[in-house]
Every structure is written in structure tokens, then in C-alpha cells.
Design a protein around this motif. Structure first.
Motif, PDB file in Angstrom:
ATOM      1  N   TYR A  40     -28.940 -69.551  -7.969  1.00  0.00           N
ATOM      2  CA  TYR A  40     -28.734 -68.278  -7.270  1.00  0.00           C
ATOM      3  C   TYR A  40     -30.031 -67.474  -7.176  1.00  0.00           C
ATOM      4  O   TYR A  40     -30.082 -66.450  -6.495  1.00  0.00           O
ATOM      5  CB  TYR A  40     -27.646 -67.435  -7.942  1.00  0.00           C
ATOM      6  N   GLU A 135     -18.528 -64.330 -14.194  1.00  0.00           N
ATOM      7  CA  GLU A 135     -19.365 -64.716 -13.054  1.00  0.00           C
ATOM      8  C   GLU A 135     -19.508 -63.562 -12.081  1.00  0.00           C
ATOM      9  O   GLU A 135     -20.600 -63.294 -11.569  1.00  0.00           O
ATOM     10  CB  GLU A 135     -18.761 -65.926 -12.338  1.00  0.00           C
ATOM     11  N   THR A 136     -18.422 -62.849 -11.820  1.00  0.00           N
ATOM     12  CA  THR A 136     -18.462 -61.719 -10.891  1.00  0.00           C
ATOM     13  C   THR A 136     -19.383 -60.624 -11.409  1.00  0.00           C
ATOM     14  O   THR A 136     -20.191 -60.058 -10.661  1.00  0.00           O
ATOM     15  CB  THR A 136     -17.055 -61.141 -10.674  1.00  0.00           C
ATOM     16  N   GLU A 137     -19.289 -60.313 -12.716  1.00  0.00           N
ATOM     17  CA  GLU A 137     -20.128 -59.273 -13.307  1.00  0.00           C
ATOM     18  C   GLU A 137     -21.611 -59.666 -13.243  1.00  0.00           C
ATOM     19  O   GLU A 137     -22.475 -58.828 -12.939  1.00  0.00           O
ATOM     20  CB  GLU A 137     -19.724 -59.047 -14.759  1.00  0.00           C
ATOM     21  N   LYS A 139     -23.080 -61.688 -11.098  1.00  0.00           N
ATOM     22  CA  LYS A 139     -23.561 -61.624  -9.722  1.00  0.00           C
ATOM     23  C   LYS A 139     -23.798 -60.179  -9.284  1.00  0.00           C
ATOM     24  O   LYS A 139     -24.779 -59.874  -8.601  1.00  0.00           O
ATOM     25  CB  LYS A 139     -22.562 -62.299  -8.779  1.00  0.00           C
ATOM     26  N   GLU A 140     -22.883 -59.292  -9.656  1.00  0.00           N
ATOM     27  CA  GLU A 140     -23.047 -57.885  -9.298  1.00  0.00           C
ATOM     28  C   GLU A 140     -24.288 -57.310  -9.960  1.00  0.00           C
ATOM     29  O   GLU A 140     -25.049 -56.560  -9.346  1.00  0.00           O
ATOM     30  CB  GLU A 140     -21.805 -57.092  -9.713  1.00  0.00           C
ATOM     31  N   TRP A 141     -24.522 -57.676 -11.218  1.00  0.00           N
ATOM     32  CA  TRP A 141     -25.692 -57.181 -11.935  1.00  0.00           C
ATOM     33  C   TRP A 141     -26.970 -57.763 -11.343  1.00  0.00           C
ATOM     34  O   TRP A 141     -27.975 -57.078 -11.208  1.00  0.00           O
ATOM     35  CB  TRP A 141     -25.578 -57.519 -13.409  1.00  0.00           C
ATOM     36  N   ALA A 143     -27.465 -58.578  -8.244  1.00  0.00           N
ATOM     37  CA  ALA A 143     -27.749 -57.854  -7.011  1.00  0.00           C
ATOM     38  C   ALA A 143     -28.320 -56.470  -7.310  1.00  0.00           C
ATOM     39  O   ALA A 143     -29.240 -55.997  -6.646  1.00  0.00           O
ATOM     40  CB  ALA A 143     -26.477 -57.719  -6.174  1.00  0.00           C
ATOM     41  N   THR A 144     -27.797 -55.813  -8.337  1.00  0.00           N
ATOM     42  CA  THR A 144     -28.235 -54.460  -8.679  1.00  0.00           C
ATOM     43  C   THR A 144     -29.681 -54.434  -9.160  1.00  0.00           C
ATOM     44  O   THR A 144     -30.489 -53.630  -8.698  1.00  0.00           O
ATOM     45  CB  THR A 144     -27.327 -53.868  -9.776  1.00  0.00           C
ATOM     46  N   MET A 157     -29.475 -63.357  -1.039  1.00  0.00           N
ATOM     47  CA  MET A 157     -28.244 -62.801  -1.605  1.00  0.00           C
ATOM     48  C   MET A 157     -27.076 -63.751  -1.408  1.00  0.00           C
ATOM     49  O   MET A 157     -26.239 -63.934  -2.306  1.00  0.00           O
ATOM     50  CB  MET A 157     -27.933 -61.449  -0.960  1.00  0.00           C
ATOM     51  N   THR A 161     -24.566 -65.522  -4.098  1.00  0.00           N
ATOM     52  CA  THR A 161     -23.112 -65.367  -4.010  1.00  0.00           C
ATOM     53  C   THR A 161     -22.381 -66.701  -4.017  1.00  0.00           C
ATOM     54  O   THR A 161     -21.345 -66.859  -4.674  1.00  0.00           O
ATOM     55  CB  THR A 161     -22.745 -64.592  -2.733  1.00  0.00           C
TER      56      THR A 161
END
Length: 386
Positions: A40, A135-137, A139-141, A143-144, A157, A161
Motif C-alpha cells: 500500500y 485494517e480499516t483503522e 488505512k485511515e491513519w 491516509a491521514t 491512495m 485502499t
């Protein structure tokens, strides 16, 4: 998501560092316990002799190089969430794959620098957050924390994802700066292969413009056969249809044109001759539009953004037509005069008229004063490209 702050020395991080020269990316650190460039992550883009050197220079001078984030993926196993550019630069230097320039302007590597400087680099502690979460957390982090610095572009990005076997194989082909086919592809595709521009183009073509949907549908695919086959088909069609390569071909929406026109038959020699003629025509101001113009049967002249008559020419022709019309008692629009209706004797103002090619440009008419006439806007629209 849980995050724990640790201090890790550069020596520890660079132990067992592996760098893949062919793919241009850092692979492992921490004696194999750290994956430096998980799928990623974006490609390593610091290898320019400036940004990578700046990282080493900052460490030598004692400047902080910022927080680094690891994602914990197993018992004492990690992957880099943020900081892979810096870590890869450090690893390349510590393994003699990167030179820096000293104060005298001479190149220095880890073997030639003084022992005291090497020790300072090795003992420098980096602040590392160890992150744990779903995994969702993660990925969000990811991106942030990548909002700052060099922002992730759209495809980087999307890779984050939808990372998985499909992205891994797609990047190996379309994001590999050592791919021998890049030179051929670069004739038709613009952008930076390391910033995923070639991959984005390939996915856009096969996904008919919806890259996210296509990646979502194929995320778990074990091969990229459809992507590769479609991409090759477009490239082969373009190179077979247009025998000569022009710089204006780079960045055209070839995928869309392939979908629209690849089933039509063309005379390759005729196309080559017409491309050459239009490239040399000063009236054609949008050279990139030539190829779609020819594929579509030379009907959409707006694709070429034909140079308009100069203001001085328009003024001269309008004045001449108007003086003659007033003397003879008929309209200064030749078409209004011929119709012998309500506007047969009307004198139009200059802003009520358009400059028109007497002999259409598409039929070889020149954009000069000898081929210019003024028509009222209604008749100019009605005449079209005749």
C-alpha cells in the motif's frame, strides 16, 4: 487504534537492510522483522541525489527527521506506515548504495566518512510510533499521516485502499522504472512511472475511466492478465494505426479512442500523410487533436482549434463589404442579399457578424484575407463547414 512511542537507533533499523535495485525500493530492515515498502506504500521517490542526500545530511547535522510510524503485523513483526522514504535513504547510505557530498564538494559514502560520523549516524535515535489496529483503522491513519509532506496522489491512495495480490503484480509491471517497455509506452503515456501514472493510465483504460471500481472488483485476483492484455491491445492499435510517433501523442486518451474507433479500417499511409500535413499547418493550434480528428473522419474541426482570422483582417473585410453594400443598396451579408427577404438590404454591425472561410479550411482554404468573408451570425452557423 493503539500507538506506542519507541526510540530505535538507525543502526537497529538498518540491520539486514535489503534494497531491490531493479524495482527501486527498500524491502526489509530490523533484521528482517520490518517490511519497509508494503504494497500500500508509494514507490521510493527520494532517489534523486537531493532528497535522499538531504536525509543523511540532516542526521549528520543533528537535525530531527520527523516521526516514523510502524504498523505491527505480528509478534515482533512490523511494516512501515510512514517514513519509508527516509528509512530507505538511510539504508541505502549505510549499505554503500548512496553517496553524499562533503563540505569540499567530494563524494562520500559510509566507508569513506570518518568513524566518528558513522558512529553518530548509527547511534541516532528515531522516534517511532508502533501502531496496532484493524485494517480499516490502519488505512485511515495511513491516509491521514500522508497529508503532509509530498501528498499521495490518487493512484497511490487507491493502491493503499485495494492493496493485495492484484496491486502487487500490477505495480511490478506498470510502476517498475526498469521495465524495458517503458520507452515504447512513454510515446503515448505522460507522467512519472514511480508516481503510478502509468499504472493509473492502464487501469483507467481497462476500467473505462472508473479506476476505483475496477480495482475493487479485481483486488483479490492472482493475475493481471486482463489488465495487461487490454493495455497491450491499445498500445498495439495506436502504434499500428499511426506509423510515425509525435510528441503530441503523449497523454492523449487512447483508451477512449480505442473503444470508439478500433473496429474501423484505416489506410495507414493516408493517415500518415494527413498527420504530417496538419502538423505543418499553422492554422491548427491544437496539434494533439489531430489524431482524434483523423480517426473520426475529419468531421470535428473544433478538435484542432483552428486559428481564427486576425482582428485587422476582420476589420478590413467588414469595412470593404459594408462600403460596397451601402453603395449598391444590398446587405453586407452575401447570404442575406441572395435570399431577397427581409434582411436583403440590412447592414449588419461588425459584432453581429462572423468571419468565415470562403473556401472551407477543411477543403484547403487558407486563413488569410483573400479567403475571408463576413457573414451574419445566423448564416455563418447555417453554412457550417461547407
Amino acid at each position: 487504534m493503539k500507538a506506542t512511542l519507541r526510540k530505535i537507533t538507525i543502526k537497529e533499523i538498518c540491520e539486514g537492510f535489503v534494497y531491490n535495485e531493479y524495482e527501486g525500493k527498500g524491502l526489509y530492515g530490523l533484521n528482517g522483522r520490518l517490511t519497509i515498502q508494503p504494497e500500500y506504500q508509494r514507490n521510493y521517490i527520494y532517489a534523486d541525489g537531493k532528497r535522499d542526500v538531504a536525509v543523511i545530511d540532516s542526521v549528520i547535522k543533528g537535525y530531527p527527521i520527523g516521526l516514523i510510524y510502524f504498523n505491527k503485523v505480528g509478534e515482533d513483526k512490523y511494516e512501515v506506515l510512514d517514513g519509508q522514504q527516509r528509512i530507505t535513504s538511510l539504508g541505502r547510505f549505510m549499505t554503500n548504495k548512496l553517496d553524499i557530498i562533503d563540505s569540499k564538494g567530494d563524494p562520500q559514502n559510509v566507508s569513506s566518512i570518518g568513524a566518528d560520523i558513522r558512529k553518530k549516524i548509527e547511534e541516532t535515535e528515531l522516534l517511532v510510533y508502533i501502531c496496532e489496529g484493524t485494517e480499516t483503522e490502519i488505512k485511515e491513519w495511513f491516509a491521514t499521516i500522508n497529508i503532509a509532506g509530498i501528498p499521495l496522489n490518487e493512484q497511490e491512495m487507491l493502491n493503499a485502499t485495494y492493496y493485495g495480490p492484484f496491486v502487487t503484480q500490477a505495480k511490478a509491471v506498470f510502476s517498475n522504472s526498469n521495465n524495458p517497455l517503458l520507452q515504447k509506452w512513454s510515446a503515448y503515456i505522460s507522467g512519472n512511472v514511480k508516481r503510478q501514472d502509468f499504472l493509473h493510465t492502464a487501469l483507467s483504460w481497462v476500467g473505462k475511466g472508473d479506476v476505483s471500481r475496477y480495482m475493487s472488483q479485481h483486488r483479490k485476483d492472482e493475475d493481471i492478465n486482463e489488465l495487461k492484455t487490454y493495455f497491450d491491445s491499445v498500445i498495439d492499435w495506436v502504434s499500428a494505426t499511426f506509423k510515425d510517433v509525435y510528441s503530441e501523442m503523449r497523454g492523449i486518451e487512447w483508451g477512449r479512442l480505442y473503444e470508439t474507433y478500433h473496429t474501423r479500417a484505416y489506410n495507414v499511409e493516408t493517415l500518415a500523410r494527413r498527420v504530417e500535413e496538419l502538423m505543418a499547418d499553422d492554422c491548427v493550434t491544437d496539434k494533439k487533436g489531430i489524431f482524434e480528428f483523423l480517426l473520426g473522419g475529419e468531421s470535428e474541426t473544433k478538435l484542432l482549434n483552428i486559428r481564427l482570422f486576425e482582428k485587422a483582417t476582420i476589420k478590413s473585410v467588414y469595412t470593404k463589404q459594408t462600403i460596397e453594400a451601402k453603395q449598391e443598396g444590398y446587405s453586407n451579408c452575401p447570404y442575406c442579399r441572395e435570399e431577397n427577404k427581409a434582411n436583403a438590404t440590412r447592414i449588419w454591425k461588425e459584432n453581429e457578424m462572423d468571419a468565415d472561410h470562403v473556401s472551407a479550411w477543411s477543403r484547403g482554404g487558407a486563413t488569410d484575407i483573400d479567403n475571408c468573408q463576413m457573414l451574419c451570425k445566423t448564416h455563418n452557423r447555417m453554412k457550417g463547414n461547407r
